[in-house]
Design a protein around this motif. Structure first.
Motif, PDB file in Angstrom:
ATOM      1  N   GLN A   1       0.848  -1.186   0.000  1.00  0.00           N
ATOM      2  CA  GLN A   1       0.000   0.000   0.000  1.00  0.00           C
ATOM      3  C   GLN A   1       0.889   1.242   0.000  1.00  0.00           C
ATOM      4  O   GLN A   1       1.798   1.363   0.828  1.00  0.00           O
ATOM      5  CB  GLN A   1      -0.920   0.019   1.220  1.00  0.00           C
ATOM      6  CG  GLN A   1      -2.007  -1.040   1.172  1.00  0.00           C
ATOM      7  CD  GLN A   1      -3.144  -0.745   2.136  1.00  0.00           C
ATOM      8  OE1 GLN A   1      -3.062   0.113   3.004  1.00  0.00           O
ATOM      9  NE2 GLN A   1      -4.247  -1.470   1.989  1.00  0.00           N
ATOM     10  N   SER A   2       0.639   2.126  -0.934  1.00  0.00           N
ATOM     11  CA  SER A   2       1.457   3.332  -1.087  1.00  0.00           C
ATOM     12  C   SER A   2       0.703   4.564  -0.617  1.00  0.00           C
ATOM     13  O   SER A   2      -0.477   4.741  -0.930  1.00  0.00           O
ATOM     14  CB  SER A   2       1.860   3.501  -2.553  1.00  0.00           C
ATOM     15  OG  SER A   2       2.469   4.769  -2.761  1.00  0.00           O
ATOM     16  N   ALA A   3       1.405   5.427   0.108  1.00  0.00           N
ATOM     17  CA  ALA A   3       0.813   6.697   0.535  1.00  0.00           C
ATOM     18  C   ALA A   3       0.659   7.660  -0.639  1.00  0.00           C
ATOM     19  O   ALA A   3      -0.092   8.628  -0.549  1.00  0.00           O
ATOM     20  CB  ALA A   3       1.669   7.333   1.627  1.00  0.00           C
TER      21      ALA A   3
ATOM     22  N   ALA B   1      -2.183   3.296  -8.775  1.00  0.00           N
ATOM     23  CA  ALA B   1      -3.056   2.133  -8.855  1.00  0.00           C
ATOM     24  C   ALA B   1      -2.549   1.044  -9.790  1.00  0.00           C
ATOM     25  O   ALA B   1      -2.926  -0.118  -9.660  1.00  0.00           O
ATOM     26  CB  ALA B   1      -4.454   2.573  -9.283  1.00  0.00           C
ATOM     27  N   SER B   2      -1.686   1.383 -10.731  1.00  0.00           N
ATOM     28  CA  SER B   2      -1.185   0.371 -11.667  1.00  0.00           C
ATOM     29  C   SER B   2      -0.238  -0.622 -11.012  1.00  0.00           C
ATOM     30  O   SER B   2      -0.056  -1.719 -11.538  1.00  0.00           O
ATOM     31  CB  SER B   2      -0.474   1.049 -12.847  1.00  0.00           C
ATOM     32  OG  SER B   2      -1.368   1.848 -13.581  1.00  0.00           O
TER      33      SER B   2
END
Length: 240
Positions: free
Chosen positions: A102-104, A108-109
């Motif tokens: 999960q990135s802050a 989405a890719s």
């Protein structure tokens, strides 16, 4: 010294650990070894989430010192953490461990955006969650991101894997008289400027009563010992 057993843990990995003996980049063998140790910890019954740094690829504050705008340099460092997180995810999934990144910073890719409730649900389902891109804001370190995510995930402790076996009164690499602590309070860390994590991260853990356990992650098998309450490490906590 026997330490308490913690069930839900945030593991903070420095980017430098992932470059192994190299001077730059990602060492697949070291990433594979880290993944196996993380898998062993999961199999021992721990719920794990991870924050990984990006210093093996790009460090924002160092980039700023060389002439980059500080905010831009920090964003570049955040992207480096995403690369490390994807490498670690790949290594974990190769050995059968369900993992989510999960990135802050939404992208989405390649990974999920950071959503607290979704991350908690992943952990409840037995998945390992890797938090990338720090807090998503410049001027904050991945140490602060680790403390923030540990609080948000309801972790019992924050484990910081470093290249030394605990917290010392001075840098043991340069001062032969440096003393190692088995246990130290948050107040002592802040007042004596002990090099554990940055002050914001230490204060956040203090205010949320999240112990910080500092240990040498470069020593093979040490993580399992420390997670089990044994091994050599320093625990930073509030006064009894």
């Amino acid at each position: 010294m026997t330490r308490p057993h913690f069930d839900r843990i945030l593991l903070k990995l420095s980017g430098e650990v992932l470059m192994g003996k190299g001077e730059f980049g990602i060492d697949p063998d070291m990433v594979g070894r880290m993944a196996q140790e993380i898998a062993d910890a999961k199999n021992a019954g721990h719920e794990l989430c991870i924050v990984v740094g990006g210093g093996n690829i790009f460090r924002g504050i160092a980039g700023a010192a060389k002439g980059f705008d500080r905010a831009s340099a920090d964003y570049m460092g955040m992207l480096a953490t995403v690369m490390n997180a994807l490498a670690l995810q790949n290594a974990l999934e190769k050995i059968g461990v369900d993992t989510r990144v999960q990135s802050a910073i939404p992208m989405a890719s390649v990974c999920e955006p950071y959503i607290r409730r979704r991350a908690v649900r992943h952990m409840e389902k037995g998945r390992i969650v890797i938090f990338a891109a720090g807090t998503g804001n410049p001027y904050f370190t991945t140490d602060t991101a680790a403390a923030l995510r540990a609080a948000e995930m309801g972790c019992n402790a924050l484990f910081k894997g470093t290249s030394v076996d605990g917290v010392y009164s001075a840098d043991p690499k340069t001062d032969p008289d440096a003393t190692r602590y088995d246990s130290v309070t948050f107040g002592d860390v802040l007042s004596n400027n002990l090099k554990v994590m940055d002050a914001a991260a230490v204060a956040l853990c203090r205010d949320n009563n999240i112990p910080i356990v500092v240990f040498n992650i470069r020593e093979q098998g040490n993580m399992a010992d420390v997670l089990g309450g044994e091994g050599t490490a320093t625990i930073v906590k509030n006064k009894e």
